[in-house]
Design a protein around this motif. Structure first.
Motif, PDB file in Angstrom:
ATOM      1  N   LEU A  19     -22.516 -54.709  30.106  1.00 33.24           N
ATOM      2  CA  LEU A  19     -23.868 -54.646  30.599  1.00 33.24           C
ATOM      3  C   LEU A  19     -24.974 -53.806  31.075  1.00 33.24           C
ATOM      4  CD1 LEU A  19     -26.487 -56.495  30.536  1.00 33.24           C
ATOM      5  CD2 LEU A  19     -24.788 -57.748  32.623  1.00 33.24           C
ATOM      6  N   LEU A  20     -23.917 -53.151  32.183  1.00 32.67           N
ATOM      7  CA  LEU A  20     -24.131 -52.114  31.978  1.00 32.67           C
ATOM      8  C   LEU A  20     -25.283 -51.308  32.170  1.00 32.67           C
ATOM      9  CD1 LEU A  20     -21.653 -51.427  35.451  1.00 32.67           C
ATOM     10  CD2 LEU A  20     -24.189 -51.658  35.766  1.00 32.67           C
ATOM     11  N   LEU A  21     -24.214 -50.919  30.734  1.00 30.57           N
ATOM     12  CA  LEU A  21     -24.650 -49.968  29.811  1.00 30.57           C
ATOM     13  C   LEU A  21     -25.924 -50.467  29.155  1.00 30.57           C
ATOM     14  CD1 LEU A  21     -21.477 -48.704  28.455  1.00 30.57           C
ATOM     15  CD2 LEU A  21     -22.177 -47.165  29.221  1.00 30.57           C
ATOM     16  N   VAL A  51     -35.186 -41.899  41.081  1.00 29.86           N
ATOM     17  CA  VAL A  51     -33.599 -42.977  40.826  1.00 29.86           C
ATOM     18  C   VAL A  51     -33.330 -44.385  40.334  1.00 29.86           C
ATOM     19  CG1 VAL A  51     -33.286 -43.614  42.868  1.00 29.86           C
ATOM     20  CG2 VAL A  51     -30.836 -42.779  41.048  1.00 29.86           C
ATOM     21  N   THR A  52     -32.680 -44.721  39.901  1.00 30.30           N
ATOM     22  CA  THR A  52     -32.840 -46.288  39.467  1.00 30.30           C
ATOM     23  C   THR A  52     -31.478 -46.493  39.891  1.00 30.30           C
ATOM     24  OG1 THR A  52     -34.750 -46.209  38.089  1.00 30.30           O
ATOM     25  CG2 THR A  52     -32.700 -48.353  37.757  1.00 30.30           C
ATOM     26  N   VAL A  53     -30.669 -47.314  40.485  1.00 28.20           N
ATOM     27  CA  VAL A  53     -29.400 -47.869  40.767  1.00 28.20           C
ATOM     28  C   VAL A  53     -29.036 -49.377  40.336  1.00 28.20           C
ATOM     29  CG1 VAL A  53     -27.442 -48.084  42.773  1.00 28.20           C
ATOM     30  CG2 VAL A  53     -29.735 -46.020  42.949  1.00 28.20           C
ATOM     31  N   LEU A  54     -28.274 -49.377  39.308  1.00 29.66           N
ATOM     32  CA  LEU A  54     -27.505 -50.122  38.530  1.00 29.66           C
ATOM     33  C   LEU A  54     -25.668 -50.604  38.997  1.00 29.66           C
ATOM     34  CD1 LEU A  54     -28.400 -49.366  34.831  1.00 29.66           C
ATOM     35  CD2 LEU A  54     -29.853 -51.017  36.667  1.00 29.66           C
ATOM     36  N   VAL A  55     -26.106 -52.184  40.194  1.00 27.71           N
ATOM     37  CA  VAL A  55     -24.684 -52.021  40.315  1.00 27.71           C
ATOM     38  C   VAL A  55     -24.147 -53.461  39.826  1.00 27.71           C
ATOM     39  CG1 VAL A  55     -23.420 -52.750  42.380  1.00 27.71           C
ATOM     40  CG2 VAL A  55     -24.993 -50.901  42.415  1.00 27.71           C
ATOM     41  N   GLY A  56     -23.278 -52.919  38.782  1.00 27.17           N
ATOM     42  CA  GLY A  56     -22.988 -54.889  37.863  1.00 27.17           C
ATOM     43  C   GLY A  56     -21.962 -55.238  38.613  1.00 27.17           C
ATOM     44  N   GLY A  57     -21.139 -56.328  38.070  1.00 29.80           N
ATOM     45  CA  GLY A  57     -20.455 -57.084  38.636  1.00 29.80           C
ATOM     46  C   GLY A  57     -20.128 -58.154  37.846  1.00 29.80           C
ATOM     47  N   ARG A  58     -18.973 -59.521  38.073  1.00 25.30           N
ATOM     48  CA  ARG A  58     -19.145 -60.321  37.611  1.00 25.30           C
ATOM     49  C   ARG A  58     -19.637 -61.907  38.522  1.00 25.30           C
ATOM     50  NH1 ARG A  58     -17.159 -61.713  32.763  1.00 25.30           N
ATOM     51  NH2 ARG A  58     -15.425 -63.029  33.504  1.00 25.30           N
ATOM     52  N   ALA A 107     -32.213 -58.539  40.481  1.00 27.22           N
ATOM     53  CA  ALA A 107     -31.330 -58.898  39.198  1.00 27.22           C
ATOM     54  C   ALA A 107     -31.441 -59.372  37.981  1.00 27.22           C
ATOM     55  CB  ALA A 107     -30.821 -60.213  39.995  1.00 27.22           C
ATOM     56  N   THR A 108     -30.312 -58.898  37.305  1.00 27.76           N
ATOM     57  CA  THR A 108     -30.433 -59.695  35.796  1.00 27.76           C
ATOM     58  C   THR A 108     -30.446 -60.729  35.524  1.00 27.76           C
ATOM     59  OG1 THR A 108     -28.650 -58.452  35.303  1.00 27.76           O
ATOM     60  CG2 THR A 108     -30.631 -56.490  35.001  1.00 27.76           C
ATOM     61  N   LEU A 109     -30.555 -61.363  34.273  1.00 30.35           N
ATOM     62  CA  LEU A 109     -30.129 -62.179  33.779  1.00 30.35           C
ATOM     63  C   LEU A 109     -28.218 -62.500  33.421  1.00 30.35           C
ATOM     64  CD1 LEU A 109     -32.637 -63.651  31.175  1.00 30.35           C
ATOM     65  CD2 LEU A 109     -32.354 -65.010  33.768  1.00 30.35           C
ATOM     66  N   LEU A 169     -27.533 -55.926  39.064  1.00 30.44           N
ATOM     67  CA  LEU A 169     -28.105 -55.416  40.826  1.00 30.44           C
ATOM     68  C   LEU A 169     -29.218 -53.841  39.848  1.00 30.44           C
ATOM     69  CD1 LEU A 169     -26.406 -56.789  43.716  1.00 30.44           C
ATOM     70  CD2 LEU A 169     -28.072 -58.136  42.463  1.00 30.44           C
ATOM     71  N   VAL A 170     -30.492 -54.336  40.415  1.00 33.55           N
ATOM     72  CA  VAL A 170     -31.565 -52.980  40.501  1.00 33.55           C
ATOM     73  C   VAL A 170     -32.025 -52.446  41.343  1.00 33.55           C
ATOM     74  CG1 VAL A 170     -33.253 -51.814  38.357  1.00 33.55           C
ATOM     75  CG2 VAL A 170     -31.242 -54.134  37.773  1.00 33.55           C
ATOM     76  N   ALA A 171     -31.530 -51.852  41.792  1.00 30.66           N
ATOM     77  CA  ALA A 171     -32.609 -50.502  43.269  1.00 30.66           C
ATOM     78  C   ALA A 171     -33.384 -49.613  42.284  1.00 30.66           C
ATOM     79  CB  ALA A 171     -31.143 -50.520  44.524  1.00 30.66           C
TER      80      ALA A 171
END
Length: 371
Positions: free
Chosen positions: A32-34, A135-142, A163-165, A173-175
């Motif tokens: 999902l991050l990619l 910058v775009t910061v993408l933080v992914g998790g369960r 946040a994405t779906l 999460l997108v910052a």
């Protein structure tokens, strides 16, 4: 012919880390991050805590050319290097410590959500302070492990957080929009009155500046540990509390503190420096692999019982095996673990005769003599 990102991800392995039926090298969060990342060939990419190389090598396979990566666990660095070699991508990324230099000029950050909010806070502060203003910061998790507190941490460093779906039980999460005047507040230090010790910690260090109850129980039993010992190793040292206690109480003892976590090593160095115990040697190492066989009199260990979010015994068993290797015959391993874990049988099998030195309602301290 260049390998596609999908083909590459399908071939990644966890080696040299622990293998288990419920442990994988690539998961839905990586994918999902990619997939959320945009215009990878145009980005200056920073990857934080890539587990086994999926994010780093996936970004490279998608066209990214300036990729920097910081991984807290040494075994993750080793797995990334092995996967890069197998896929012909050695030299396509640069490993670096988690500091301001890592994020300098970055336009895209890909990060797996850490378990500790302070780890996310350190990442947020560094990225907001030194990355490119766009910058775009993408933080992914369960999804089940992500909390609203993560949004709050990101908002302290960035003006826009969304946040994405969810997809396959993962979310990103997108910052964007770094706030001005953000600076790193790590390592943080707090005085422990009971130990009369300043405990220092970077964000990803286990327990942070707090001393966990298992460590306290082990500390209370260490007066009887290895009375004739001349050399000691704090195996999986965390913030260095056990190493500091040994070195402070036994000036003639040569103490080495080792951990595969970069955050733990940096934290232990800070804790020991504040205590004036620079004579303790601190090194980043996976299961004491660089220490010689049969030379150590005393090993102390508070082993992990999680690999990611899975509760398994393999991580502790690796440390017990390492202790057995570095201990001289007759040397002692003093360890503490949760009462519900079956470590005593493993200690007998791997190290030698094992007895209980202390226990309470949650933890047990055992002494194992190397045979």
């Amino acid at each position: 012919m260049a390998i596609s990102a999908a083909e590459l991800l399908a071939e990644l392995r966890r080696e040299p880390d622990v293998e288990a039926p419920d442990l994988v090298a690539v998961d839905a969060t990586d994918r999902l991050l990619l997939d959320t990342a945009e215009r990878l060939p145009e980005q200056r990419v920073v990857v934080v805590d890539d587990a086994y190389g999926a994010l780093t090598l996936g970004a490279v396979a998608a066209g990214a050319r300036d990729v920097r990566v910081s991984q807290d666990l040494l075994v993750g660095e080793q797995a990334l290097a092995l996967n890069a070699g197998r896929s012909g991508l050695t030299g396509t990324y640069r490993s670096a410590p988690l500091d301001a230099g890592l994020f300098d000029g970055a336009t895209l950050v890909l990060a797996r959500a850490p378990r500790a909010l302070d780890a996310l806070r350190e990442l947020t502060e560094l990225a907001a302070a030194t990355a490119d203003p766009g910058v775009t910061v993408l933080v992914g998790g369960r999804v089940k492990h992500m909390t609203l507190g993560m949004n709050d941490v990101l908002r302290a460093g960035f003006t826009e957080v969304s946040a994405t779906l969810a997809r396959q039980k993962s979310r990103v999460l997108v910052a964007r929009g770094p706030r001005p005047d953000v600076r790193s507040s790590f390592p943080r230090c707090r005085h422990d009155d009971a130990l009369d010790l300043d405990v220092c910690a970077h964000g990803a260090a286990f327990a942070g500046t707090r001393v966990d109850d298992g460590t306290r129980l082990l500390l209370g039993a260490l007066d009887g540990a290895g009375q004739d010992a001349r050399t000691a190793v704090d195996l999986g040292c965390g913030t260095g509390v056990l190493a500091a206690a040994l070195a402070r109480s036994r000036p003639d003892l040569t103490v080495t503190a080792t951990d595969q976590s970069a955050a733990a090593v940096a934290s232990a160095r800070a804790t020991l420096a504040r205590a004036g115990l620079d004579r303790v040697h601190v090194l980043r190492d996976d299961a004491a692999s660089t220490l010689p066989d049969g030379r150590v009199d005393l090993v102390v260990c508070n082993p992990p019982f999680h690999l990611g979010t899975a509760v398994v015994t393999a991580a502790a068993d690796r440390l017990f095996t390492a202790a057995a290797r570095v201990l001289r015959p007759g040397g002692e391993l003093w360890t503490v673990y949760n009462n519900r874990l079956p470590h005593r049988a493993a200690l007998r099998r791997i190290v030698g005769p094992t007895r209980v030195a202390a226990n309470d309602r949650r933890y047990t301290v055992t002494v194992s003599a190397r045979t």
